[in-house]
Design an enzyme around this catalytic site. Structure first.
Site, short mmCIF file in Angstrom:
data_model
loop_
_atom_site.label_atom_id
_atom_site.label_comp_id
_atom_site.label_asym_id
_atom_site.label_seq_id
_atom_site.Cartn_x
_atom_site.Cartn_y
_atom_site.Cartn_z
N LEU A 65 70.04 50.14 38.06
CA LEU A 65 68.83 49.41 37.70
C LEU A 65 67.56 50.19 38.05
O LEU A 65 67.60 51.11 38.86
CB LEU A 65 68.82 48.06 38.43
N PRO A 66 66.43 49.79 37.45
CA PRO A 66 65.21 50.56 37.66
C PRO A 66 64.57 50.44 39.05
O PRO A 66 63.87 51.36 39.46
CB PRO A 66 64.24 50.00 36.61
N THR A 96 68.15 54.39 42.02
CA THR A 96 67.33 55.03 43.05
C THR A 96 66.38 53.98 43.60
O THR A 96 65.49 53.49 42.89
CB THR A 96 66.50 56.20 42.45
N LYS A 171 68.62 61.62 48.24
CA LYS A 171 68.06 61.65 46.88
C LYS A 171 66.55 61.91 46.90
O LYS A 171 66.05 62.74 46.14
CB LYS A 171 68.39 60.31 46.18
N LYS A 246 57.81 57.32 40.99
CA LYS A 246 58.55 56.31 41.78
C LYS A 246 59.25 56.98 42.97
O LYS A 246 59.16 56.52 44.10
CB LYS A 246 59.58 55.61 40.88
P1 NAD Z 1 66.34 52.49 32.23
O1 NAD Z 1 65.05 51.76 32.39
O2 NAD Z 1 66.59 53.31 31.02
O3 NAD Z 1 67.57 51.44 32.35
C1 NAD Z 1 67.64 50.38 33.24
C2 NAD Z 1 68.38 49.25 32.56
O4 NAD Z 1 68.60 48.19 33.51
C3 NAD Z 1 67.61 48.63 31.39
O5 NAD Z 1 68.41 48.68 30.22
C4 NAD Z 1 67.38 47.18 31.85
O6 NAD Z 1 67.37 46.26 30.77
C5 NAD Z 1 68.54 46.97 32.78
N1 NAD Z 1 68.42 45.85 33.71
C6 NAD Z 1 67.32 45.37 34.34
N2 NAD Z 1 67.64 44.33 35.12
C7 NAD Z 1 68.99 44.12 34.99
C8 NAD Z 1 69.93 43.20 35.55
N3 NAD Z 1 69.56 42.26 36.41
N4 NAD Z 1 71.23 43.31 35.19
C9 NAD Z 1 71.64 44.25 34.32
N5 NAD Z 1 70.79 45.15 33.75
C10 NAD Z 1 69.48 45.10 34.09
O7 NAD Z 1 66.49 53.37 33.56
P2 NAD Z 1 67.40 54.68 33.77
O8 NAD Z 1 66.67 55.89 33.32
O9 NAD Z 1 68.77 54.38 33.23
O10 NAD Z 1 67.44 54.74 35.37
C11 NAD Z 1 68.26 53.86 36.13
C12 NAD Z 1 68.17 54.28 37.59
O11 NAD Z 1 68.61 55.64 37.71
C13 NAD Z 1 66.74 54.25 38.16
O12 NAD Z 1 66.80 53.75 39.48
C14 NAD Z 1 66.30 55.71 38.11
O13 NAD Z 1 65.32 56.01 39.10
C15 NAD Z 1 67.60 56.42 38.37
N6 NAD Z 1 67.69 57.79 37.84
C16 NAD Z 1 67.23 58.09 36.58
C17 NAD Z 1 67.32 59.40 36.10
C18 NAD Z 1 66.84 59.75 34.70
O14 NAD Z 1 66.76 60.96 34.39
N7 NAD Z 1 66.55 58.78 33.85
C19 NAD Z 1 67.86 60.41 36.91
C20 NAD Z 1 68.36 60.08 38.19
C21 NAD Z 1 68.25 58.77 38.64
#
Ligand code: NAD
Length: 299
Positions: A65-66, A96, A171, A246
């Site tokens: 999740l975000p 994260t 991280k 973030k």
């Molecule tokens: P994103 O915003 O693309 O996806 C998050 C998803 O979570 C969304 O589809 C949203 O609808 C869903 N969501 C929200 N609340 C929810 C709930 N209660 N139940 C189920 N689903 C729910 O974000 P992302 O890029 O996939 O990143 C996710 C995590 O990974 C974050 O914490 C981010 O910091 C971390 N991360 C991202 C990257 C990257 O390159 N994108 C790299 C490393 C770590």
């Protein structure tokens, strides 16, 4: 450990869930965003109407999740998922989030006799799709060992960083360092260009010299120097400035909590804030910090 509930099917969670399906896991997925859920079904997941429905009967619950607020809302409180899970369920949160938020969730799980770990990832969307993520785990050794087969279906490196929250600390240390060497690389490349050097020639020289680093070698921020990186496609499709901000915020909060001196981390956050000030830049890849140093044409 065959049935996995996957919660959060965004840029990272979507391809991670798909890799679990490919590895033979039965994955029930939930995301409030209909398009994300539809894509997961196309990738072989079963769709659930809620997180609780997805988690029913699951051996493993994995969340991606975000934010920490959403992770706490999902698991904690009278209506939180922890109240509904069987005791032999393993909870893995790969979002994260702040180490303290992770510790809170893991402690609450422990009170109910449920094993839980924090397991944030490094590698970005390309590694999520390729199944080559690095997982940095925090929690009891037996819980991390139990999670290993599931994590290996999505990643190439599984580290046990230490107790609950340690994965999150690892991280943000990594991403703070990444921000610092990306900014330093962009600054040095611009200094060379402003003094008549070709950025490709300068990159080759620094790669073979003591200035060599990951940002320069694998993710060059100067447009046209390297194929296949965000700098060579208008800074699209990478790790967004908003997400780097973030992570730098989490690093600064952690540093404040431990009274650690992180002046370069603070400066990096400041520079990313300056760069990400307008909404368009927030969505660009973080290597677009190069634009902060480039002079407008004709200057
Ligand atoms: P994103 O915003 O693309 O996806 C998050 C998803 O979570 C969304 O589809 C949203 O609808 C869903 N969501 C929200 N609340 C929810 C709930 N209660 N139940 C189920 N689903 C729910 O974000 P992302 O890029 O996939 O990143 C996710 C995590 O990974 C974050 O914490 C981010 O910091 C971390 N991360 C991202 C990257 C990257 O390159 N994108 C790299 C490393 C770590």
């Amino acid at each position: 450990m065959e049935k996995v509930a996957f919660l959060g099917l965004g840029n990272m969670g979507g391809p991670m869930a798909a890799n679990l399906v490919k590895a033979g896991y039965s994955v029930t997925a939930f995301d409030p965003a209909a398009a994300a859920l539809e894509q997961a079904v196309k990738n072989g997941c079963s769709a659930a109407a809620s997180a609780a429905e997805a988690a029913k009967g699951a051996d493993v619950v994995l969340s991606m999740l975000p934010s920490g607020a959403l992770v706490k809302e999902l698991y904690l409180g009278a209506r939180g998922l922890l109240q509904a899970l069987d005791r032999d369920t393993l909870v893995i949160d790969s979002s994260t989030i702040a180490a303290n938020d992770a510790r809170q969730v893991i402690a609450a799980a422990g009170e109910r006799g449920i094993r839980a770990i924090d397991a944030p990832v490094s590698g970005g969307t390309a590694a999520a799709a390729a199944g080559t993520l690095s997982f940095m785990c925090g929690g009891e050794a037996d819980a991390v060992d139990a999670a290993r087969p599931v994590l290996e279906a999505m990643g190439a490196n599984i580290f046990h960083a230490g107790p609950a929250g340690a994965g999150q600390v690892a991280k943000i240390c990594n991403n703070m360092l990444l921000a610092i060497h990306m900014i330093g690389t962009a600054e040095a490349l611009q200094l060379g260009v402003d003094n008549g050097l070709d950025p490709t020639v300068l990159s080759d020289i620094m790669k073979a010299s003591s200035g060599g680093n990951w940002s320069l070698e694998k993710y060059n921020p100067y447009p046209g120097v390297m194929d296949g990186v965000p700098a060579s496609r208008g800074y699209t499709g990478g790790f967004a400035v908003a997400l780097m901000l973030k992570d730098l915020g989490l690093a600064m909060d952690t540093a404040a909590g431990s009274a650690s001196s992180t002046p370069l981390g603070a400066l990096a956050k400041n520079l990313y804030q300056l760069h990400g000030g307008d909404d368009k830049n927030q969505r660009l890849d973080f290597s677009s910090i190069q634009n902060l140093f480039r002079r407008p044409a004709g200057d």
